[in-house]
Design a protein around this motif. Structure first.
Motif, short mmCIF file in Angstrom:
data_model
loop_
_atom_site.label_atom_id
_atom_site.label_comp_id
_atom_site.label_asym_id
_atom_site.label_seq_id
_atom_site.Cartn_x
_atom_site.Cartn_y
_atom_site.Cartn_z
N GLY A 8 0.66 -1.33 -0.53
CA GLY A 8 0.27 -0.03 -0.33
C GLY A 8 0.61 1.27 -0.02
N ILE A 9 -0.29 2.38 -0.09
CA ILE A 9 0.93 2.86 -0.28
C ILE A 9 1.51 4.23 1.31
CG2 ILE A 9 -1.17 4.64 0.81
CD1 ILE A 9 -0.16 7.56 -1.00
N GLY A 10 2.96 4.50 0.80
CA GLY A 10 3.76 4.65 2.03
C GLY A 10 3.93 3.38 3.03
N SER A 11 4.24 1.98 2.51
CA SER A 11 4.77 1.08 2.57
C SER A 11 5.84 0.53 3.20
CB SER A 11 3.65 -0.75 2.18
OG SER A 11 4.35 -0.39 0.97
N GLY A 12 6.85 1.45 1.59
CA GLY A 12 8.41 1.51 1.30
C GLY A 12 8.53 0.25 0.82
N LYS A 13 6.84 -0.08 -0.78
CA LYS A 13 7.68 -1.08 -1.72
C LYS A 13 8.88 -0.42 -2.19
CE LYS A 13 3.21 0.22 -4.08
NZ LYS A 13 3.62 1.96 -2.87
N THR A 14 8.98 0.81 -2.99
CA THR A 14 9.76 1.15 -3.51
C THR A 14 11.71 1.65 -3.03
OG1 THR A 14 8.91 3.13 -4.66
CG2 THR A 14 11.09 3.43 -5.06
N THR A 15 11.61 1.46 -1.39
CA THR A 15 12.62 1.53 -0.97
C THR A 15 13.39 -0.25 -0.77
OG1 THR A 15 11.94 3.15 1.11
CG2 THR A 15 13.61 1.30 1.72
N GLU A 108 8.18 -3.75 -9.67
CA GLU A 108 7.43 -2.79 -8.70
C GLU A 108 6.56 -2.12 -8.99
OE1 GLU A 108 7.49 0.67 -7.99
OE2 GLU A 108 7.84 0.96 -5.33
N ARG A 137 4.31 8.33 7.56
CA ARG A 137 5.69 8.63 5.97
C ARG A 137 5.53 9.45 4.58
NH1 ARG A 137 6.82 2.18 5.74
NH2 ARG A 137 8.09 2.50 7.48
N ARG A 141 6.69 12.88 3.73
CA ARG A 141 7.70 12.36 1.97
C ARG A 141 7.05 13.91 1.24
NH1 ARG A 141 6.56 7.72 -1.65
NH2 ARG A 141 4.67 8.40 -1.37
N ASN A 172 8.06 -3.58 7.24
CA ASN A 172 8.67 -2.73 6.35
C ASN A 172 8.71 -1.35 8.42
OD1 ASN A 172 11.16 -0.80 5.38
ND2 ASN A 172 9.48 -0.22 4.46
N LEU A 173 9.21 -1.87 8.96
CA LEU A 173 10.04 -0.77 10.09
C LEU A 173 11.23 -1.00 10.13
CD1 LEU A 173 7.33 -2.44 12.88
CD2 LEU A 173 7.05 -0.58 11.54
N LEU A 175 14.64 0.07 9.43
CA LEU A 175 15.16 -0.40 7.74
C LEU A 175 16.00 -2.13 8.41
CD1 LEU A 175 15.67 2.84 7.20
CD2 LEU A 175 14.21 0.81 5.55
P1 ATP Z 1 4.02 5.21 -2.92
O1 ATP Z 1 3.43 4.12 -2.30
O2 ATP Z 1 3.49 6.32 -2.24
O3 ATP Z 1 4.47 4.95 -3.94
P2 ATP Z 1 6.22 3.41 -1.08
O4 ATP Z 1 5.50 2.34 -0.65
O5 ATP Z 1 6.64 3.15 -2.59
O6 ATP Z 1 5.62 4.62 -1.47
P3 ATP Z 1 8.26 4.50 0.03
O7 ATP Z 1 8.84 5.66 -0.75
O8 ATP Z 1 9.66 3.34 -0.84
O9 ATP Z 1 7.16 4.02 -0.11
O10 ATP Z 1 8.68 4.97 1.74
C1 ATP Z 1 7.53 6.09 1.54
C2 ATP Z 1 8.59 6.69 3.19
O11 ATP Z 1 8.95 5.91 3.85
C3 ATP Z 1 9.92 7.64 2.49
O12 ATP Z 1 9.97 8.55 2.03
C4 ATP Z 1 10.83 6.15 3.08
O13 ATP Z 1 12.38 7.06 2.87
C5 ATP Z 1 10.51 6.12 3.58
N1 ATP Z 1 10.62 4.79 4.85
C6 ATP Z 1 10.56 4.01 3.76
N2 ATP Z 1 10.37 2.67 4.75
C7 ATP Z 1 11.28 3.38 5.83
C8 ATP Z 1 11.27 2.64 7.58
N3 ATP Z 1 11.69 0.92 7.78
N4 ATP Z 1 11.72 3.35 7.95
C9 ATP Z 1 11.12 4.79 7.94
N5 ATP Z 1 10.97 5.43 6.97
C10 ATP Z 1 10.80 4.33 5.77
#
Ligand code: ATP
Length: 199
Positions: A8-15, A108, A137, A141, A172-173, A175
């Motif tokens: 989902g949004i902000g879960s951190g999939k791009t990270t 992704e 997040r 962001r 993903n909490l 890193l």
């Molecule tokens: P979207 O669906 O909006 O594209 P996403 O799932 O790809 O979001 P990311 O862009 O990877 O999410 O992460 C959202 C934000 O949270 C970014 O600023 C990222 O740096 C931060 N982030 C991701 N994982 C963590 C973590 N484990 N701890 C702290 N910050 C994190």
């Protein structure tokens, strides 16, 4: 072997995708590529203007906030936009994938289960995080309101529903823990891909 990476949004999939990339895995960032195609392809931009209006572009750049405001509160428009953009991304992905030589690749993408495309993937990795943290997040962001993020979350499937259909789940909490899990999953996928290619 094609592996889907979603969340989902902000879960951190791009990270998480970047962590796989750092291990040498080719990664296709669907949202990023979609945004590039929406600007570079005249056919696509023409269709988007016809659907959402000329304001969809400002100085030949995507007017992201305008488009987001229009589609995230209107599921019908979002479906129509997806029906225009997804086939173009699919074609681009197919030509990209043909040029990759690694045992497996990662796509992704924010949407897998929502559009019933799970059969395209040999394995699916789901990235999760509690809703409150995801909202924090994205607000920090993208500098958008809590309400806007909640609206987008409400348009996506819940983590519970997606987890039941995924092969790997990364909560993903921390890193460092995420990075450890990524390395573990990478090992399993390498093993699996060598097995798959033998038989
Ligand atoms: P979207 O669906 O909006 O594209 P996403 O799932 O790809 O979001 P990311 O862009 O990877 O999410 O992460 C959202 C934000 O949270 C970014 O600023 C990222 O740096 C931060 N982030 C991701 N994982 C963590 C973590 N484990 N701890 C702290 N910050 C994190």
């Amino acid at each position: 072997m094609i592996v889907g990476l979603t969340g989902g949004i902000g879960s951190g999939k791009t990270t998480v995708a970047k962590m796989f990339h750092a291990l040498g895995v080719p990664v296709y960032y669907s949202d990023l590529e979609a945004k590039k195609l929406m600007v570079d392809s005249e056919v696509l931009s023409g269709k988007i203007k016809a659907l959402l209006g000329e304001e969809s572009y400002l100085d030949n750049k995507l007017n992201r906030s305008y488009i987001a405001n229009k589609v995230f509160t209107n599921p019908d428009l979002l479906a129509k936009l997806n029906a225009i953009v997804h086939p173009a991304v699919k074609d681009h992905f197919i030509s990209w994938v043909k040029n990759q030589e690694f045992p497996y690749i990662i796509q992704e993408t924010a949407i897998i289960f929502e559009n019933s495309s799970e059969d395209r993937f040999a394995k699916i990795i789901l990235v999760t995080a509690p809703e409150k943290i995801r909202i924090e997040r994205v607000v920090s962001r993208d500098h958008i309101s809590i309400e806007k993020v909640k609206e987008r979350i409400d348009n996506q499937w819940s983590d519970e529903k997606k987890a039941a259909l995924s092969d790997f789940v990364i909560n993903n909490l921390d890193l460092e823990k995420t990075s450890f899990l990524v390395a573990e999953i990478h090992k399993q996928l390498l093993k699996l891909s060598s097995f798959t290619s033998k038989f």
